[in-house]
Write a protein that holds these residues in place. Structure first.
Motif, PDB file in Angstrom:
ATOM      1  N   GLU A  86      10.880 -18.900 -13.613  1.00  0.00           N
ATOM      2  CA  GLU A  86      10.023 -20.120 -12.932  1.00  0.00           C
ATOM      3  C   GLU A  86       8.759 -19.941 -14.368  1.00  0.00           C
ATOM      4  O   GLU A  86       7.797 -19.096 -13.881  1.00  0.00           O
ATOM      5  CB  GLU A  86       9.642 -20.237 -12.316  1.00  0.00           C
ATOM      6  N   HIS A  87       8.635 -21.712 -15.035  1.00  0.00           N
ATOM      7  CA  HIS A  87       6.973 -21.863 -16.240  1.00  0.00           C
ATOM      8  C   HIS A  87       6.581 -22.491 -15.530  1.00  0.00           C
ATOM      9  O   HIS A  87       5.146 -22.535 -16.658  1.00  0.00           O
ATOM     10  CB  HIS A  87       7.772 -21.639 -17.467  1.00  0.00           C
ATOM     11  N   ARG A  88       6.658 -22.949 -14.481  1.00  0.00           N
ATOM     12  CA  ARG A  88       5.637 -24.059 -14.227  1.00  0.00           C
ATOM     13  C   ARG A  88       4.451 -23.612 -13.687  1.00  0.00           C
ATOM     14  O   ARG A  88       3.220 -23.984 -13.687  1.00  0.00           O
ATOM     15  CB  ARG A  88       6.381 -25.359 -14.177  1.00  0.00           C
ATOM     16  N   PHE A  89       5.183 -23.133 -12.752  1.00  0.00           N
ATOM     17  CA  PHE A  89       3.785 -22.598 -11.180  1.00  0.00           C
ATOM     18  C   PHE A  89       4.102 -20.925 -10.848  1.00  0.00           C
ATOM     19  O   PHE A  89       2.617 -20.697 -11.266  1.00  0.00           O
ATOM     20  CB  PHE A  89       3.865 -23.721 -10.255  1.00  0.00           C
ATOM     21  N   VAL A  90       5.198 -21.045 -11.146  1.00  0.00           N
ATOM     22  CA  VAL A  90       5.472 -19.474 -10.311  1.00  0.00           C
ATOM     23  C   VAL A  90       4.949 -18.271 -11.513  1.00  0.00           C
ATOM     24  O   VAL A  90       4.669 -17.574 -11.759  1.00  0.00           O
ATOM     25  CB  VAL A  90       6.525 -19.548  -9.952  1.00  0.00           C
TER      26      VAL A  90
END
Length: 222
Positions: A86-90
């Motif tokens: 997961e690259h957007r937030f985590v």
């Protein structure tokens, strides 16, 4: 344990959203008019009123007092549990738990556990069917990133092409309890919950029927 609260107006009709008051009122009015003018049409208008009310259901949900449990975000069926990055937030290897919300399922999405809203983004998009592999990245969607005791997690809510009714009902910096209402997506949708791989022990499998704020998606690994 009391039911999680929001700043929204209280519904006039128990078990239904605030918006349902107008819908049901109009439907019952048309049914009464049909009874006076065309009695044969009354069952049809009453059935349509009942169907409209079903789309605005807001059942009372009180999650059990289980701090280490991650609860379902939405009503629907589990489509899959996959390992992804997961690259957007985590920004980590995660388990992605995907739930498909049917057109007649309760449209309310709820917080899976206690946390603070640290990331919020809503995007417009295409009208792709949810079975399209690119729908999750191309359709109208809402991202809610939570900071929790157990680390960051991301909720991605994707609208189905039929209604495209996706509304955010939380705010950046808000403190959430398990089961707190965070969004609504009417006429179907998809919810992806991203949790760090070493944090979650899944308790569901593809095909399982789940209820927001009630069903246990997994247990937090100490």
């Amino acid at each position: 344990m009391s039911e999680p609260t929001t700043n929204q107006r209280q519904p006039a009709l128990p078990g239904l959203d605030v918006e349902a008051t107008t819908v049901v009122g109009i439907g019952l009015g048309l049914t009464g008019l049909a009874l006076g003018l065309r009695p044969r049409l009354a069952p049809a208008t009453l059935a349509l009123t009942a169907l409209a009310a079903a789309l605005f259901r807001n059942p009372r949900r009180i999650p059990p007092d289980e701090p280490r449990t991650i609860f379902a975000v939405a009503d629907g069926h589990v489509q899959g549990v996959r390992e992804v990055y997961e690259h957007r937030f985590v920004h980590s290897d995660c388990l992605r738990l995907t739930t498909i919300i049917g057109p007649l399922d309760v449209p309310i999405c709820r917080a899976p556990l206690a946390g603070r809203v640290a990331y919020l983004e809503q995007l417009t998009g295409d009208h792709r069917p949810l079975r399209d592999p690119q729908a999750a990245e191309r359709n109208q969607r809402l991202y809610i990133g939570l900071e929790t005791t157990w680390g960051p997690m991301l909720i991605a809510i994707v609208a189905a092409p039929l209604g495209r009714w996706l509304r955010c009902e939380t705010s950046l910096g808000a403190t959430l309890n398990p089961g707190t209402r965070i969004a609504s997506v009417r006429f179907g949708g998809q919810v992806d919950l991203y949790v760090q791989r070493d944090v979650l022990d899944p308790l569901v499998a593809p095909g399982n029927r789940i209820l927001a704020g009630r069903s246990r998606l997994g247990a937090v690994v100490a």
